[in-house]
Every structure is written in structure tokens, then in C-alpha cells.
Design a protein around this motif. Structure first.
Motif, PDB file in Angstrom:
ATOM      1  N   GLN A  52      -9.311   9.899-102.208  1.00  0.00           N
ATOM      2  CA  GLN A  52      -8.956  10.568-100.958  1.00  0.00           C
ATOM      3  C   GLN A  52      -8.072   9.688-100.091  1.00  0.00           C
ATOM      4  N   GLN A  53      -8.346   8.393-100.066  1.00  0.00           N
ATOM      5  CA  GLN A  53      -7.541   7.479 -99.254  1.00  0.00           C
ATOM      6  C   GLN A  53      -6.120   7.324 -99.788  1.00  0.00           C
ATOM      7  N   THR A 174     -11.722  17.309-102.996  1.00  0.00           N
ATOM      8  CA  THR A 174     -11.135  18.090-101.911  1.00  0.00           C
ATOM      9  C   THR A 174     -10.032  18.976-102.473  1.00  0.00           C
ATOM     10  N   ILE A 175      -9.719  20.022-101.728  1.00  0.00           N
ATOM     11  CA  ILE A 175      -8.621  20.907-102.138  1.00  0.00           C
ATOM     12  C   ILE A 175      -7.318  20.113-102.212  1.00  0.00           C
ATOM     13  N   GLY A 176      -7.181  19.140-101.305  1.00  0.00           N
ATOM     14  CA  GLY A 176      -5.980  18.313-101.305  1.00  0.00           C
ATOM     15  C   GLY A 176      -5.765  17.556-102.600  1.00  0.00           C
ATOM     16  N   MET A 177      -6.852  17.149-103.255  1.00  0.00           N
ATOM     17  CA  MET A 177      -6.722  16.464-104.541  1.00  0.00           C
ATOM     18  C   MET A 177      -6.079  17.395-105.564  1.00  0.00           C
ATOM     19  N   GLY A 178      -6.524  18.633-105.581  1.00  0.00           N
ATOM     20  CA  GLY A 178      -5.963  19.596-106.523  1.00  0.00           C
ATOM     21  C   GLY A 178      -4.503  19.885-106.241  1.00  0.00           C
ATOM     22  N   VAL A 179      -4.151  19.997-104.948  1.00  0.00           N
ATOM     23  CA  VAL A 179      -2.759  20.255-104.572  1.00  0.00           C
ATOM     24  C   VAL A 179      -1.872  19.085-104.995  1.00  0.00           C
ATOM     25  N   ALA A 180      -2.333  17.860-104.725  1.00  0.00           N
ATOM     26  CA  ALA A 180      -1.545  16.679-105.095  1.00  0.00           C
ATOM     27  C   ALA A 180      -1.354  16.601-106.607  1.00  0.00           C
ATOM     28  N   TRP A 237       0.619  18.162 -94.205  1.00  0.00           N
ATOM     29  CA  TRP A 237      -0.554  19.049 -94.297  1.00  0.00           C
ATOM     30  C   TRP A 237      -1.743  18.269 -94.855  1.00  0.00           C
ATOM     31  N   GLN A 238      -1.459  17.420 -95.856  1.00  0.00           N
ATOM     32  CA  GLN A 238      -2.512  16.570 -96.408  1.00  0.00           C
ATOM     33  C   GLN A 238      -3.108  15.674 -95.322  1.00  0.00           C
ATOM     34  N   ALA A 239      -2.223  15.122 -94.479  1.00  0.00           N
ATOM     35  CA  ALA A 239      -2.672  14.188 -93.449  1.00  0.00           C
ATOM     36  C   ALA A 239      -3.618  14.858 -92.462  1.00  0.00           C
ATOM     37  N   VAL A 288      -7.227   1.242-104.975  1.00  0.00           N
ATOM     38  CA  VAL A 288      -8.280   0.475-105.650  1.00  0.00           C
ATOM     39  C   VAL A 288      -8.279  -0.969-105.162  1.00  0.00           C
ATOM     40  N   LEU A 289      -7.092  -1.552-105.048  1.00  0.00           N
ATOM     41  CA  LEU A 289      -6.985  -2.939-104.608  1.00  0.00           C
ATOM     42  C   LEU A 289      -7.572  -3.115-103.206  1.00  0.00           C
ATOM     43  N   ARG A 290      -7.200  -2.229-102.295  1.00  0.00           N
ATOM     44  CA  ARG A 290      -7.693  -2.351-100.915  1.00  0.00           C
ATOM     45  C   ARG A 290      -9.199  -2.104-100.842  1.00  0.00           C
ATOM     46  N   SER A 291      -9.687  -1.107-101.577  1.00  0.00           N
ATOM     47  CA  SER A 291     -11.119  -0.827-101.554  1.00  0.00           C
ATOM     48  C   SER A 291     -11.917  -1.976-102.156  1.00  0.00           C
TER      49      SER A 291
END
Length: 326
Positions: A52-53, A174-180, A237-239, A288-291
Motif C-alpha cells: 500500500q505504501q 485495496t481496490i487501488g492495488m488492483g487498479v495499479a 486518485w490513488q493518493a 521494502v527497504l524503507r519498511s
């Protein structure tokens, strides 16, 4: 590539000639490293949060990839995205219907992309200079339009891409994951299976050779900036789905973050080489690096240092690969 071909060229040569392979290996290594050094990295909730991030930057990086494949760069993509979020949120706050506000916001971002592409193609100016100027103009326009305010998003349509669903009752999506994912697959197909995609790569490799072979270089370049603008509009829109608040000061490093994702994904800054799937991997590497470093207790400043080192290394590998191909 077949096993025989791998033996003939060597694994190292295969990695150099296939841009997405190196980033994928780096992503797997990073995930393995952080899973061994932290207790919670492989938790389902954390992995979902990492994805998500990466969504907004990953979407910005998708449009950035198209521009960089032609040998350009877009420093104004995040600023255009922010302008889109402000338009959408403020129009709804002023009583405009959410669908019209959403379309208006995306249309303005597309217009910014089209204007940028028009200036680059009509005047033959370097994309770096043009987009640097557009960055300043759009940033100022956003702050003037916002009047120093931020605009909370309460409408369901504007926040739709942040809607959460649960796969198997545990994995948060999230729906945004599918859109991306859908946009990545669509542009992957367009770049690898259509004449337009072949033209984009040809222009990035050598615009003069592309012109002599019958490709309409200016038309191709303009179409790239328009499509990239549409992608940036979706990023806006994602933001709003990710953080339901339109802030004129948001994503101040989004342009550089998107370039980082593209470069780490194996796309050449010199144009003509790379893939959007590699960019997807690159965006995940950054997240991944930041997390992982955050969970390991590493200060944000050192995280930036690590990211910078990776970017320089990726560009160095790309330069080496180009020399080997000559």
C-alpha cells in the motif's frame, strides 16, 4: 531464454541483458534479509502495508517509465499529481458532483502532461529543462489554488481506491492495488505487443534512426507524455484513497522517488531499455527497504543514504551493460 543460451552467454550476461532480472533478485534478497533480521517483516499485515505504501510512487513511476524510455525525464509528475488531488477535493467541497470533480482533476493532470509533451516536441527543448519549469509553475499554481489550506476527503468515490477487502479473511487488499496492477499489465502489453510500444523503444534508442525508418517521432513523444499524464491523474486518485486529505505540500520528493523506482527497476536513464514490470519491482524494492530499515531501527537519514547508493549502483550497472552491448 533457453538453458543452452544461458550456458553460452553466462548467467552474468543474461542478467545484464534482461533488465528486470537483477531488480527481482535484489527484491528477493532484501525480503529474505529483513525476514531474518526482524520479527515482524513477514507478517501478512506488514507485507500488505508495504504494498500500500508503494502504490502512489509506483503509479507515478509507471508514467515516469514511459518518459524515461524515450530518453527524457519528468520532474513535474508528483506536482501534477498533487494539483489533481487539490482539484478533486476542493471541487467536491464546493458542491461539485464527485464524478465530475474526479474527471476534472484527471483531465487537468493530462493537460499538464500534454502541454509538457507539446513544448518538448514543438521546440525541441530538453525534457529536463521543460519539466523543471513545469514543476515550478504547477507547484505555485497548486499553492495559490489551495490558499494555504488542505481539503479533507469525505466523498466515497474520491476515496474509493483505498477501500479495503480481505482475501481469505486475512490478507488485506485495496481496490487501488488492483487498479495499479491492471495499469501495469495494460502498459506492459502496450509496450511489448503493439506498434506504439515498438516506436517508444525505437525513439529512446535513437530518435534520428527512428525518424529515418518512418516513425513519427514527435507524435510518439507527445503520446507518451499524454499517457503519462493520464497515469499521474490516476495516481492522484490513488493518493486520496491512501490518505483522505488533499495537501498542497504532499509528495515533495515524489518525482525523485519515482525516478528511483524506475532506475532500480532496470530502466536505462539513457532511454530505449527497460520495462514497466521492472519498475513495479523497483517500487517494491524502495518500499521494502524503507519498511525493513525502519523495523530494524535505522534512522531515516541513513535510509536515504542506502537508497542513494542503490540508485548510483543501478545506473553504473546500466552503463556497464550498454558498453557490453556495443
Amino acid at each position: 531464454m533457453t538453458t543452452t543460451a544461458l550456458r553460452r552467454t553466462g548467467v552474468g550476461e543474461f542478467v545484464l541483458r534482461t533488465p528486470a532480472v537483477g531488480p527481482t533478485i535484489a527484491l528477493v534478497v532484501a525480503v529474505a534479509l529483513f525476514s531474518l533480521t526482524t520479527d515482524t517483516f513477514l507478517d501478512v499485515d506488514n507485507l500488505s502495508l508495504v504494498v500500500q505504501q508503494s502504490l502512489v510512487v509506483g503509479t507515478l513511476a509507471l508514467g515516469q517509465t514511459l518518459v524515461i524510455l524515450t530518453g527524457g525525464i519528468d520532474l513535474a509528475n508528483a506536482a501534477a499529481c498533487v494539483l489533481g488531488t487539490l482539484l478533486m477535493a476542493r471541487l467536491v467541497a464546493d458542491g461539485v458532483a464527485a464524478p465530475l470533480a474526479l474527471l476534472a482533476g484527471i483531465a487537468v493532470v493530462v493537460a499538464v502532461g500534454a502541454t509538457t509533451g507539446g513544448v518538448v516536441t514543438a521546440l525541441g527543448l530538453p525534457p529536463f529543462i521543460v519539466t523543471l519549469g513545469v514543476l515550478a509553475i504547477v507547484t505555485a499554481a497548486s499553492r495559490i489554488y489551495a490558499g494555504g489550506q488542505s481539503f479533507p476527503v469525505t466523498d466515497g468515490l474520491l476515496g474509493l481506491l483505498g477501500t479495503r477487502q480481505y482475501l481469505f479473511g486475512q490478507i488485506e487488499l485495496t481496490i487501488g492495488m488492483g487498479v495499479a496492477l491492471g495499469m501495469y499489465l495494460l502498459l506492459w502489453y502496450s509496450l511489448t505487443r503493439t506498434a506504439w510500444g515498438r516506436h517508444v523503444y525505437a525513439v529512446g534508442n535513437d530518435s534520428e534512426a527512428a525518424r529515418l525508418s518512418g516513425i513519427h517521432v514527435r507524435r510518439t513523444l507527445l503520446s507518451v507524455y499524454v499517457v503519462a499524464g493520464l497515469v499521474y491523474g490516476v495516481a492522484a486518485w490513488q493518493a486520496l484513497g491512501r490518505v483522505p486529505n488533499a495537501d498542497p505540500n504532499a509528495f515533495q520528493t515524489g518525482n525523485l522517488d519515482s525516478v528511483t523506482a524506475v532506475v532500480l527497476g532496470g530502466t536505462s536513464l539513457f532511454g530505449g531499455r527497460g520495462s514497466v514490470l521492472g519498475t513495479l519491482v523497483g517500487a517494491l524494492i524502495v518500499a521494502v527497504l524503507r519498511s525493513g530499515l525502519t523495523q530494524a531501527g535505522i534512522d531515516n537519514l541513513y535510509q536515504d543514504v542506502a537508497t542513494g547508493v542503490l540508485v548510483i549502483a543501478a545506473v553504473a550497472v546500466d552503463r556497464f551493460a550498454r558498453r557490453r552491448q556495443r
